[in-house]
Design a protein around this motif. Structure first.
Motif, PDB file in Angstrom:
ATOM      1  N   PHE A 169       0.843  -1.205   0.000  1.00 43.75           N
ATOM      2  CA  PHE A 169       0.000   0.000   0.000  1.00 43.75           C
ATOM      3  C   PHE A 169       0.873   1.248   0.000  1.00 43.75           C
ATOM      4  CE2 PHE A 169      -2.157   3.391   2.273  1.00 43.75           C
ATOM      5  CZ  PHE A 169      -3.383   3.464   1.638  1.00 43.75           C
ATOM      6  N   CYS A 170       1.925   1.256   0.801  1.00 46.01           N
ATOM      7  CA  CYS A 170       2.806   2.419   0.890  1.00 46.01           C
ATOM      8  C   CYS A 170       3.597   2.628  -0.399  1.00 46.01           C
ATOM      9  CB  CYS A 170       3.762   2.271   2.077  1.00 46.01           C
ATOM     10  SG  CYS A 170       2.944   2.351   3.684  1.00 46.01           S
ATOM     11  N   PHE A 171       4.093   1.541  -1.002  1.00 46.83           N
ATOM     12  CA  PHE A 171       4.796   1.667  -2.281  1.00 46.83           C
ATOM     13  C   PHE A 171       3.902   2.325  -3.323  1.00 46.83           C
ATOM     14  CE2 PHE A 171       7.085  -2.552  -1.190  1.00 46.83           C
ATOM     15  CZ  PHE A 171       8.104  -1.896  -0.537  1.00 46.83           C
ATOM     16  N   LEU A 172       2.654   1.853  -3.418  1.00 50.03           N
ATOM     17  CA  LEU A 172       1.732   2.335  -4.449  1.00 50.03           C
ATOM     18  C   LEU A 172       1.277   3.762  -4.167  1.00 50.03           C
ATOM     19  CD1 LEU A 172      -0.420  -0.904  -4.789  1.00 50.03           C
ATOM     20  CD2 LEU A 172       1.273  -0.061  -6.430  1.00 50.03           C
ATOM     21  N   MET A 173       0.963   4.041  -2.905  1.00 53.37           N
ATOM     22  CA  MET A 173       0.556   5.390  -2.526  1.00 53.37           C
ATOM     23  C   MET A 173       1.646   6.404  -2.839  1.00 53.37           C
ATOM     24  SD  MET A 173      -0.228   6.777   1.365  1.00 53.37           S
ATOM     25  CE  MET A 173       1.324   6.136   2.023  1.00 53.37           C
ATOM     26  N   ALA A 174       2.888   6.041  -2.529  1.00 56.04           N
ATOM     27  CA  ALA A 174       3.986   7.000  -2.617  1.00 56.04           C
ATOM     28  C   ALA A 174       4.407   7.288  -4.052  1.00 56.04           C
ATOM     29  CB  ALA A 174       5.183   6.494  -1.818  1.00 56.04           C
ATOM     30  N   GLN A 175       4.305   6.306  -4.943  1.00 54.88           N
ATOM     31  CA  GLN A 175       4.766   6.565  -6.304  1.00 54.88           C
ATOM     32  C   GLN A 175       3.700   7.232  -7.161  1.00 54.88           C
ATOM     33  OE1 GLN A 175       5.514   3.048  -8.926  1.00 54.88           O
ATOM     34  NE2 GLN A 175       4.895   1.857  -7.132  1.00 54.88           N
ATOM     35  N   GLY A 176       2.441   7.134  -6.763  1.00 54.54           N
ATOM     36  CA  GLY A 176       1.385   7.797  -7.513  1.00 54.54           C
ATOM     37  C   GLY A 176       1.146   7.156  -8.871  1.00 54.54           C
ATOM     38  N   GLY A 177       0.005   7.460  -9.461  1.00 52.20           N
ATOM     39  CA  GLY A 177      -0.319   6.929 -10.778  1.00 52.20           C
ATOM     40  C   GLY A 177      -0.712   5.464 -10.773  1.00 52.20           C
ATOM     41  N   CYS A 178      -0.947   4.916  -9.591  1.00 55.18           N
ATOM     42  CA  CYS A 178      -1.273   3.492  -9.464  1.00 55.18           C
ATOM     43  C   CYS A 178      -2.612   3.319  -8.751  1.00 55.18           C
ATOM     44  CB  CYS A 178      -0.192   2.764  -8.672  1.00 55.18           C
ATOM     45  SG  CYS A 178       1.469   2.902  -9.322  1.00 55.18           S
ATOM     46  N   GLU A 179      -3.531   4.238  -8.981  1.00 57.94           N
ATOM     47  CA  GLU A 179      -4.767   4.244  -8.203  1.00 57.94           C
ATOM     48  C   GLU A 179      -5.578   2.944  -8.317  1.00 57.94           C
ATOM     49  OE1 GLU A 179      -3.505   6.983  -9.641  1.00 57.94           O
ATOM     50  OE2 GLU A 179      -3.126   8.007  -7.742  1.00 57.94           O
ATOM     51  N   PRO A 180      -5.714   2.332  -9.502  1.00 55.15           N
ATOM     52  CA  PRO A 180      -6.458   1.060  -9.536  1.00 55.15           C
ATOM     53  C   PRO A 180      -5.821  -0.009  -8.644  1.00 55.15           C
ATOM     54  CG  PRO A 180      -6.216   1.953 -11.743  1.00 55.15           C
ATOM     55  CD  PRO A 180      -5.336   2.777 -10.861  1.00 55.15           C
ATOM     56  N   GLN A 181      -4.490  -0.098  -8.685  1.00 56.21           N
ATOM     57  CA  GLN A 181      -3.800  -1.066  -7.837  1.00 56.21           C
ATOM     58  C   GLN A 181      -3.894  -0.670  -6.356  1.00 56.21           C
ATOM     59  OE1 GLN A 181      -2.443   0.366 -10.576  1.00 56.21           O
ATOM     60  NE2 GLN A 181      -2.332  -1.373 -11.991  1.00 56.21           N
ATOM     61  N   LEU A 182      -3.882   0.646  -6.084  1.00 59.18           N
ATOM     62  CA  LEU A 182      -3.969   1.102  -4.705  1.00 59.18           C
ATOM     63  C   LEU A 182      -5.329   0.764  -4.108  1.00 59.18           C
ATOM     64  CD1 LEU A 182      -2.540   2.553  -2.408  1.00 59.18           C
ATOM     65  CD2 LEU A 182      -3.309   4.720  -3.351  1.00 59.18           C
ATOM     66  N   ILE A 183      -6.389   0.914  -4.890  1.00 60.24           N
ATOM     67  CA  ILE A 183      -7.728   0.518  -4.420  1.00 60.24           C
ATOM     68  C   ILE A 183      -7.746  -0.975  -4.115  1.00 60.24           C
ATOM     69  CG2 ILE A 183     -10.151   0.271  -5.083  1.00 60.24           C
ATOM     70  CD1 ILE A 183      -9.742   2.832  -6.808  1.00 60.24           C
ATOM     71  N   ALA A 184      -7.188  -1.784  -5.026  1.00 59.83           N
ATOM     72  CA  ALA A 184      -7.171  -3.237  -4.827  1.00 59.83           C
ATOM     73  C   ALA A 184      -6.402  -3.622  -3.575  1.00 59.83           C
ATOM     74  CB  ALA A 184      -6.576  -3.927  -6.055  1.00 59.83           C
ATOM     75  N   HIS A 185      -5.271  -2.964  -3.352  1.00 60.56           N
ATOM     76  CA  HIS A 185      -4.464  -3.329  -2.187  1.00 60.56           C
ATOM     77  C   HIS A 185      -4.979  -2.695  -0.904  1.00 60.56           C
ATOM     78  CE1 HIS A 185      -1.337  -5.943  -3.777  1.00 60.56           C
ATOM     79  NE2 HIS A 185      -1.442  -5.244  -4.909  1.00 60.56           N
ATOM     80  N   ALA A 186      -5.747  -1.615  -1.010  1.00 56.61           N
ATOM     81  CA  ALA A 186      -6.470  -1.137   0.175  1.00 56.61           C
ATOM     82  C   ALA A 186      -7.469  -2.196   0.607  1.00 56.61           C
ATOM     83  CB  ALA A 186      -7.175   0.185  -0.122  1.00 56.61           C
ATOM     84  N   GLU A 187      -8.141  -2.797  -0.364  1.00 56.01           N
ATOM     85  CA  GLU A 187      -9.074  -3.881  -0.063  1.00 56.01           C
ATOM     86  C   GLU A 187      -8.328  -5.098   0.491  1.00 56.01           C
ATOM     87  OE1 GLU A 187     -12.615  -6.482  -2.265  1.00 56.01           O
ATOM     88  OE2 GLU A 187     -11.631  -4.820  -3.312  1.00 56.01           O
ATOM     89  N   GLY A 188      -7.158  -5.422  -0.110  1.00 57.24           N
ATOM     90  CA  GLY A 188      -6.357  -6.519   0.402  1.00 57.24           C
ATOM     91  C   GLY A 188      -5.924  -6.283   1.844  1.00 57.24           C
ATOM     92  N   ASN A 189      -5.556  -5.055   2.149  1.00 58.83           N
ATOM     93  CA  ASN A 189      -5.196  -4.713   3.525  1.00 58.83           C
ATOM     94  C   ASN A 189      -6.356  -4.951   4.471  1.00 58.83           C
ATOM     95  OD1 ASN A 189      -2.495  -3.173   4.383  1.00 58.83           O
ATOM     96  ND2 ASN A 189      -2.846  -2.805   2.208  1.00 58.83           N
ATOM     97  N   MET A 190      -7.541  -4.513   4.064  1.00 59.73           N
ATOM     98  CA  MET A 190      -8.716  -4.684   4.920  1.00 59.73           C
ATOM     99  C   MET A 190      -9.023  -6.172   5.132  1.00 59.73           C
ATOM    100  SD  MET A 190     -11.075  -1.576   3.464  1.00 59.73           S
ATOM    101  CE  MET A 190     -10.320   0.043   3.224  1.00 59.73           C
ATOM    102  N   ASN A 191      -8.824  -6.970   4.085  1.00 58.10           N
ATOM    103  CA  ASN A 191      -9.015  -8.413   4.221  1.00 58.10           C
ATOM    104  C   ASN A 191      -8.041  -9.028   5.224  1.00 58.10           C
ATOM    105  OD1 ASN A 191     -11.012  -8.312   2.257  1.00 58.10           O
ATOM    106  ND2 ASN A 191      -9.667  -8.977   0.602  1.00 58.10           N
ATOM    107  N   MET A 192      -6.875  -8.397   5.372  1.00 54.49           N
ATOM    108  CA  MET A 192      -5.855  -8.868   6.292  1.00 54.49           C
ATOM    109  C   MET A 192      -5.959  -8.228   7.678  1.00 54.49           C
ATOM    110  SD  MET A 192      -3.806 -11.158   4.853  1.00 54.49           S
ATOM    111  CE  MET A 192      -5.402 -11.847   4.390  1.00 54.49           C
ATOM    112  N   GLY A 193      -7.016  -7.449   7.903  1.00 55.69           N
ATOM    113  CA  GLY A 193      -7.223  -6.851   9.214  1.00 55.69           C
ATOM    114  C   GLY A 193      -6.744  -5.424   9.351  1.00 55.69           C
ATOM    115  N   ASN A 194      -6.147  -4.860   8.287  1.00 51.83           N
ATOM    116  CA  ASN A 194      -5.709  -3.456   8.304  1.00 51.83           C
ATOM    117  C   ASN A 194      -6.886  -2.592   7.856  1.00 51.83           C
ATOM    118  OD1 ASN A 194      -3.142  -4.397   8.974  1.00 51.83           O
ATOM    119  ND2 ASN A 194      -2.426  -4.393   6.851  1.00 51.83           N
ATOM    120  N   ASP A 195      -7.743  -2.207   8.804  1.00 51.46           N
ATOM    121  CA  ASP A 195      -9.011  -1.576   8.458  1.00 51.46           C
ATOM    122  C   ASP A 195      -8.843  -0.130   7.994  1.00 51.46           C
ATOM    123  OD1 ASP A 195      -8.594  -0.092  10.776  1.00 51.46           O
ATOM    124  OD2 ASP A 195     -10.127  -1.135  11.938  1.00 51.46           O
TER     125      ASP A 195
END
Length: 228
Positions: A169-195
């Protein structure tokens, strides 16, 4: 900080904001280990080599072990590529050597070249759901994603899956231009308990290192992941 000599007014405001106001903001704090893990991944994501070199000694004093530091850098290969990751690996090796750490560190791999695809698919399914067990069949890049990104890196010891999703999530957030992947990995984080609240705290604590546009974009992506 050398900036105290060359740029005293700037250094005063930067230190007050990043190292007082932000880290002490009510309800936006993180435990030191998580904080420094997120900051290191964020600095790698935005290409901040000089700031990373300043920060990693502090990280090593606040719970980041040499193995964790290396695992963060290794995983960046998947999200930034070898070309942008290598300077951070070189700096990390330099700092560890200066601190008397013998290299190489103990191996952390849990897969072989024969089972990396199978184990990578398992990791993808654990994070994103059972439908990922078929996703690798969509084409060779999807197969590489399962075998290389997840099979070679996510399966390694040193960080668990929730921590690996956090640094992604931090890699994608910081480099920018990866919003579709950032949304997916925000969801992945939530699935792993990172609400949602946790991810907002991560964005807040990393904002001084990546600025407002990418931080606000990250908040938007978190909200879209919640909606989905």
């Amino acid at each position: 900080m050398e900036l105290h000599k060359t740029d005293p007014e700037f250094a005063e405001r930067l230190e007050h904001f990043a190292f007082d106001e932000v880290i002490n903001e009510e309800n936006q704090q993180l435990e030191p280990f998580t904080l420094y893990m997120a900051i290191l991944a964020t600095l790698i994501g935005c290409g901040g080599v000089d700031a990373y070199k300043e920060m990693i000694p502090q990280a090593l004093e606040n719970g980041i072990t040499p193995i964790v530091a290396k695992e963060i850098v290794y995983q960046a290969t998947d999200y930034l590529g070898y070309g942008r990751m290598l300077p951070f690996l070189n700096v990390t090796n330099e700092i560890l050597t200066e601190n008397g750490i013998d290299l190489p560190l103990d191996g952390q791999a849990t897969t072989t070249l024969d089972d990396r695809l199978e184990k990578g698919i398992e990791a993808q399914a654990e994070i994103f759901g059972e439908h990922m067990k078929e996703a690798w069949k969509a084409g060779h890049i999807n197969r590489w994603l399962a075998a290389n990104c997840f099979g070679d890196y996510y399966t390694r010891k040193g960080l668990d899956l929730s921590e690996r999703e956090l640094i992604t999530f931090c890699f994608l957030m910081a480099q920018g231009g990866c919003e579709p992947q950032l949304i997916a990995h925000a969801e992945g984080n939530m699935n792993m308990g990172n609400d949602k609240g946790f991810l907002i705290r991560v964005v807040s604590q990393c904002l001084p290192y990546i600025g407002y546009p990418r931080s606000l974009n990250a908040v938007t992506c978190i909200n879209k992941a919640v909606e989905q």
